[in-house]
Design a protein around this motif. Sequence first.
Motif, PDB file in Angstrom:
ATOM      1  N   THR A 139       0.832  -1.202   0.000  1.00  0.00           N
ATOM      2  CA  THR A 139       0.000   0.000   0.000  1.00  0.00           C
ATOM      3  C   THR A 139       0.869   1.256   0.000  1.00  0.00           C
ATOM      4  O   THR A 139       2.025   1.228   0.428  1.00  0.00           O
ATOM      5  N   VAL A 140       0.264   2.320  -0.479  1.00  0.00           N
ATOM      6  CA  VAL A 140       0.876   3.645  -0.454  1.00  0.00           C
ATOM      7  C   VAL A 140      -0.070   4.545   0.326  1.00  0.00           C
ATOM      8  O   VAL A 140      -1.279   4.543   0.074  1.00  0.00           O
ATOM      9  N   THR A 141       0.470   5.293   1.276  1.00  0.00           N
ATOM     10  CA  THR A 141      -0.335   6.217   2.071  1.00  0.00           C
ATOM     11  C   THR A 141      -0.063   7.631   1.575  1.00  0.00           C
ATOM     12  O   THR A 141       1.091   8.024   1.402  1.00  0.00           O
ATOM     13  N   SER A 157      -0.835  -1.082  -6.781  1.00  0.00           N
ATOM     14  CA  SER A 157      -1.203  -1.197  -8.201  1.00  0.00           C
ATOM     15  C   SER A 157      -2.087  -0.032  -8.648  1.00  0.00           C
ATOM     16  O   SER A 157      -1.921   0.490  -9.754  1.00  0.00           O
ATOM     17  N   ARG A 158      -3.003   0.402  -7.805  1.00  0.00           N
ATOM     18  CA  ARG A 158      -3.877   1.528  -8.166  1.00  0.00           C
ATOM     19  C   ARG A 158      -3.071   2.820  -8.236  1.00  0.00           C
ATOM     20  O   ARG A 158      -3.221   3.606  -9.164  1.00  0.00           O
ATOM     21  N   PHE A 159      -2.210   3.037  -7.241  1.00  0.00           N
ATOM     22  CA  PHE A 159      -1.363   4.221  -7.270  1.00  0.00           C
ATOM     23  C   PHE A 159      -0.458   4.194  -8.508  1.00  0.00           C
ATOM     24  O   PHE A 159      -0.297   5.212  -9.191  1.00  0.00           O
ATOM     25  N   ALA A 160       0.111   3.051  -8.823  1.00  0.00           N
ATOM     26  CA  ALA A 160       1.011   2.926  -9.978  1.00  0.00           C
ATOM     27  C   ALA A 160       0.287   3.288 -11.272  1.00  0.00           C
ATOM     28  O   ALA A 160       0.851   3.985 -12.123  1.00  0.00           O
ATOM     29  N   ASP A 161      -0.944   2.834 -11.434  1.00  0.00           N
ATOM     30  CA  ASP A 161      -1.721   3.177 -12.629  1.00  0.00           C
ATOM     31  C   ASP A 161      -1.972   4.680 -12.705  1.00  0.00           C
ATOM     32  O   ASP A 161      -1.841   5.280 -13.777  1.00  0.00           O
ATOM     33  N   ALA A 162      -2.341   5.275 -11.587  1.00  0.00           N
ATOM     34  CA  ALA A 162      -2.617   6.714 -11.561  1.00  0.00           C
ATOM     35  C   ALA A 162      -1.351   7.531 -11.807  1.00  0.00           C
ATOM     36  O   ALA A 162      -1.367   8.534 -12.526  1.00  0.00           O
ATOM     37  N   TRP A 163      -0.253   7.099 -11.228  1.00  0.00           N
ATOM     38  CA  TRP A 163       1.028   7.795 -11.355  1.00  0.00           C
ATOM     39  C   TRP A 163       1.594   7.662 -12.767  1.00  0.00           C
ATOM     40  O   TRP A 163       2.226   8.580 -13.300  1.00  0.00           O
ATOM     41  N   ALA A 164       1.347   6.557 -13.416  1.00  0.00           N
ATOM     42  CA  ALA A 164       1.858   6.309 -14.774  1.00  0.00           C
ATOM     43  C   ALA A 164       1.362   7.360 -15.770  1.00  0.00           C
ATOM     44  O   ALA A 164       2.037   7.646 -16.761  1.00  0.00           O
ATOM     45  N   ASP A 165       0.201   7.949 -15.516  1.00  0.00           N
ATOM     46  CA  ASP A 165      -0.331   8.963 -16.428  1.00  0.00           C
ATOM     47  C   ASP A 165       0.552  10.205 -16.506  1.00  0.00           C
ATOM     48  O   ASP A 165       0.460  10.969 -17.459  1.00  0.00           O
ATOM     49  N   SER A 166       1.411  10.408 -15.523  1.00  0.00           N
ATOM     50  CA  SER A 166       2.341  11.541 -15.546  1.00  0.00           C
ATOM     51  C   SER A 166       3.729  11.113 -15.990  1.00  0.00           C
ATOM     52  O   SER A 166       4.686  11.862 -15.850  1.00  0.00           O
TER      53      SER A 166
END
Length: 183
Positions: A139-141, A157-166
């Motif tokens: 997890t990422v907080t 995994s959710r954070f990675a997907d969101a972060w990948a957009d940048s």
Amino acid sequence: MLSDDMEILPMTALAANCDESSLCCLECEKYILNKREISFDEKELMRNAVENKWIKDEGTPLYNIGRHLEQHALSVTRRYDCDFSDIIEALKRGDDVIAAVDGGELIGDTVEVLKEDVLFGQIPDHTVVVLAYDVEKETVTLFDPDSPNAEDSYPVSRFADAWADSKNYLVTITTKDMNTYIP
């Protein structure tokens, strides 16, 4: 180091849709100033952002994330193509970390996000402060300016997907070495 075939967003890409109700970049910077117990005038921050064109009508360009922090004698590094080891190392050093993300992907609105990615491409439209990374729980907080909570945890995994957009754009903030600091 960027590879020749890596596609990057232009530095003028917007990290946030900064209208009156969504000033996430500014809110992330205020969060870090408060955390570091650095006093500031909120109205002055907004005035500086407008006068220096750090905030534009359409949002905040990636290269402007952290400008207020620089004015408060903090060292700010902005980079593409980061990975989780960059976040982990920065947090271990005691640095603050701001990530540009796709806010919809972060909260898990998969239908709308899929439409957006297909129609417009991957777009970072939000910034968050990364507070912790738990390897065991995966997890990422985060401090999310759009959340009513003091902090929120998300699956990596959710954070990675969101972060990948940048294109994995990361802003790290540390105290300047005052031995080499020249005002």
